[in-house]
Design a protein around this motif. Structure first.
Motif, PDB file in Angstrom:
ATOM      1  N   ASP A 223    -136.548  66.767-105.074  1.00 29.50           N
ATOM      2  CA  ASP A 223    -135.955  65.430-105.120  1.00 29.50           C
ATOM      3  C   ASP A 223    -134.497  65.549-105.559  1.00 29.50           C
ATOM      4  O   ASP A 223    -134.192  66.167-106.579  1.00 29.50           O
ATOM      5  N   GLY A 224    -133.582  64.979-104.766  1.00 30.87           N
ATOM      6  CA  GLY A 224    -132.159  65.066-105.080  1.00 30.87           C
ATOM      7  C   GLY A 224    -131.433  66.199-104.384  1.00 30.87           C
ATOM      8  O   GLY A 224    -130.220  66.338-104.540  1.00 30.87           O
ATOM      9  N   THR A 225    -132.161  67.017-103.613  1.00 29.36           N
ATOM     10  CA  THR A 225    -131.506  68.106-102.884  1.00 29.36           C
ATOM     11  C   THR A 225    -130.481  67.522-101.913  1.00 29.36           C
ATOM     12  O   THR A 225    -130.727  66.513-101.255  1.00 29.36           O
ATOM     13  N   ARG A 226    -129.325  68.172-101.825  1.00 28.19           N
ATOM     14  CA  ARG A 226    -128.247  67.712-100.946  1.00 28.19           C
ATOM     15  C   ARG A 226    -128.047  68.708 -99.810  1.00 28.19           C
ATOM     16  O   ARG A 226    -127.923  69.907-100.037  1.00 28.19           O
ATOM     17  N   ILE A 227    -128.028  68.206 -98.580  1.00 31.20           N
ATOM     18  CA  ILE A 227    -127.783  69.033 -97.397  1.00 31.20           C
ATOM     19  C   ILE A 227    -126.450  68.614 -96.794  1.00 31.20           C
ATOM     20  O   ILE A 227    -126.216  67.441 -96.539  1.00 31.20           O
ATOM     21  N   ARG A 228    -125.566  69.586 -96.567  1.00 28.65           N
ATOM     22  CA  ARG A 228    -124.232  69.302 -96.031  1.00 28.65           C
ATOM     23  C   ARG A 228    -124.151  69.680 -94.560  1.00 28.65           C
ATOM     24  O   ARG A 228    -124.500  70.797 -94.176  1.00 28.65           O
ATOM     25  N   LEU A 229    -123.720  68.731 -93.747  1.00 34.20           N
ATOM     26  CA  LEU A 229    -123.464  68.992 -92.333  1.00 34.20           C
ATOM     27  C   LEU A 229    -121.954  68.930 -92.133  1.00 34.20           C
ATOM     28  O   LEU A 229    -121.347  67.861 -92.097  1.00 34.20           O
ATOM     29  N   ALA A 230    -121.333  70.094 -92.038  1.00 30.13           N
ATOM     30  CA  ALA A 230    -119.879  70.184 -91.942  1.00 30.13           C
ATOM     31  C   ALA A 230    -119.386  69.552 -90.643  1.00 30.13           C
ATOM     32  O   ALA A 230    -119.939  69.794 -89.562  1.00 30.13           O
ATOM     33  N   GLY A 231    -118.346  68.735 -90.753  1.00 32.24           N
ATOM     34  CA  GLY A 231    -117.718  68.126 -89.588  1.00 32.24           C
ATOM     35  C   GLY A 231    -118.504  67.003 -88.946  1.00 32.24           C
ATOM     36  O   GLY A 231    -118.116  66.503 -87.887  1.00 32.24           O
ATOM     37  N   GLU A 232    -119.606  66.567 -89.567  1.00 31.77           N
ATOM     38  CA  GLU A 232    -120.418  65.497 -88.989  1.00 31.77           C
ATOM     39  C   GLU A 232    -120.177  64.163 -89.679  1.00 31.77           C
ATOM     40  O   GLU A 232    -120.933  63.219 -89.499  1.00 31.77           O
TER      41      GLU A 232
END
Length: 374
Positions: A223-232
């Protein structure tokens, strides 16, 4: 009126290092800068004094002369002078120290600003966090305008160089002894002017649309995990780089399991007979497999059993947590007459060996109150 000692002006000792001098100058110049003290003549005089002191002490040759002879070293045209005649280079010194405060942007930007980062909240189940999943999300965001390819100009037209700043995006204004550089008010720092803006995006170079994106959620996320999608993220202005999209995960409450890191916890009701005589219960683990828990004779409510390796996977690791099963002895309800008779007989034949905890508890309590009354 005699001049103050330069070291005293900057608040430094005579043997201060170059770094200490620079730090002291930065602090004093920020305090007395005219932009922060509009109309304050005293602050302007002190700002001028700070600049003069630093110009002298930041130059090794001038500092050496000042250390030997003080202000006399620069009288009668000696040693290059540290007074206001040398302030032609002071703008460069101050710009080097306070370029960001003055709005120096490091050159012409042409208005190609980076787009904003975006946030998307995604809720998943505990089972999905265990297995991982590929999700498709729809994100409303600004994308590059196809009609003008992000330039902001009408197809066939081109931006013109700003005549005010000659394409630099910056203009300088002289305020007394100091030159201040700011973004060009005509082109807002872009260096270009669009006379014929694109009719689709109104010159912004981007439009708002809903985009469908695929997201790979790895197993073991919490819970709270962050996923980064670069340039999106949001598209930049007039062809500028796009921002990033950050997906914040939240886990739905589970009906059976509670999670603590990689470990799982659950409560399993067992009958009074199972707790007394012992037995075995079968539960379904988070991975879908069946796990058997042996209940020893005389198990009390709250007893915890550990099933190793039956918890959650650790993100980006081969480790797996454990499953802790806690028993909850259920008191029988809606008894028949025969069941009541049997329990009454059982209670009559019970002893301290049958119920050691309750017998010991009430004996201890009786002893405490006997001591109080004696």
């Amino acid at each position: 009126m005699a001049k103050r000692d330069y070291y005293e002006v900057l608040g430094c000792a005579k043997g201060a290092s170059e770094a200490d001098l620079k730090s002291a100058f930065r602090k004093a110049a920020m305090q007395y800068h005219p932009d922060r003290n509009p109309g304050d003549q005293t602050a302007e005089v002190k700002f001028k004094e700070v600049n003069e002191a630093y110009q002298c002490l930041s130059d090794p040759q001038k500092r050496a002369a000042y250390d030997r002879h003080g202000h006399a070293a620069f009288e009668h045209g000696g040693a290059g002078g540290a007074g206001m005649d040398g302030f032609g280079s002071m703008a460069d010194i101050f710009e080097d120290l306070f370029g960001d405060m003055m709005g120096r942007g490091g050159g012409r930007s042409n208005g190609r600003e980076r787009g904003n980062d975006l946030r998307y909240n995604l809720e998943i189940t505990l089972e999905e966090a265990f297995k991982g999943k590929a999700a498709t999300i729809k994100v409303p965001t600004a994308i590059t305008c196809e009609a003008c390819s992000g330039s902001g100009a009408k197809p066939g037209a081109k931006p013109k160089t700003c005549s005010t700043c000659n394409g630099h995006g910056r203009v300088r204004a002289q305020q007394g002894f100091f030159a201040i550089e700011r973004a060009c008010p005509t082109c807002q720092g872009r260096g270009e002017i669009i006379d014929n803006p694109c009719s689709v995006c109104s010159g912004a170079g981007r439009v708002t649309r809903e985009r469908s994106l695929s997201v790979n959620i790895p197993s073991g996320v919490e819970d709270g995990t962050r996923i980064r999608l670069a340039g999106e993220g949001e598209a930049g202005l007039r062809g500028g780089p796009s921002g990033d999209l950050y997906i914040f995960l939240s886990l739905k409450a589970h009906a059976f399991f509670q999670r603590d890191g990689a470990d799982l916890y659950c409560r399993v009701p067992i009958s009074m007979v199972q707790a007394s005589l012992g037995g075995e219960v079968t539960i379904q683990a988070i991975d879908g497999s069946e796990a058997k828990v042996k209940i020893p004779e005389g198990t009390q409510s709250g007893k915890q059993f550990k099933l190793r390796g039956k918890g959650m996977p650790v993100l980006r690791s081969r480790e797996v947590g454990d499953l802790f099963v806690q028993t909850n002895v259920e008191t029988p309800q809606n008894l028949t007459r025969r069941q009541r008779e049997l329990l009454t007989e059982f209670e009559a034949e019970s002893s301290s060996k049958t119920h050691p905890e309750s017998s010991g508890f009430f004996a201890k309590m009786k002893g405490i109150f006997d001591n109080l009354s004696s």
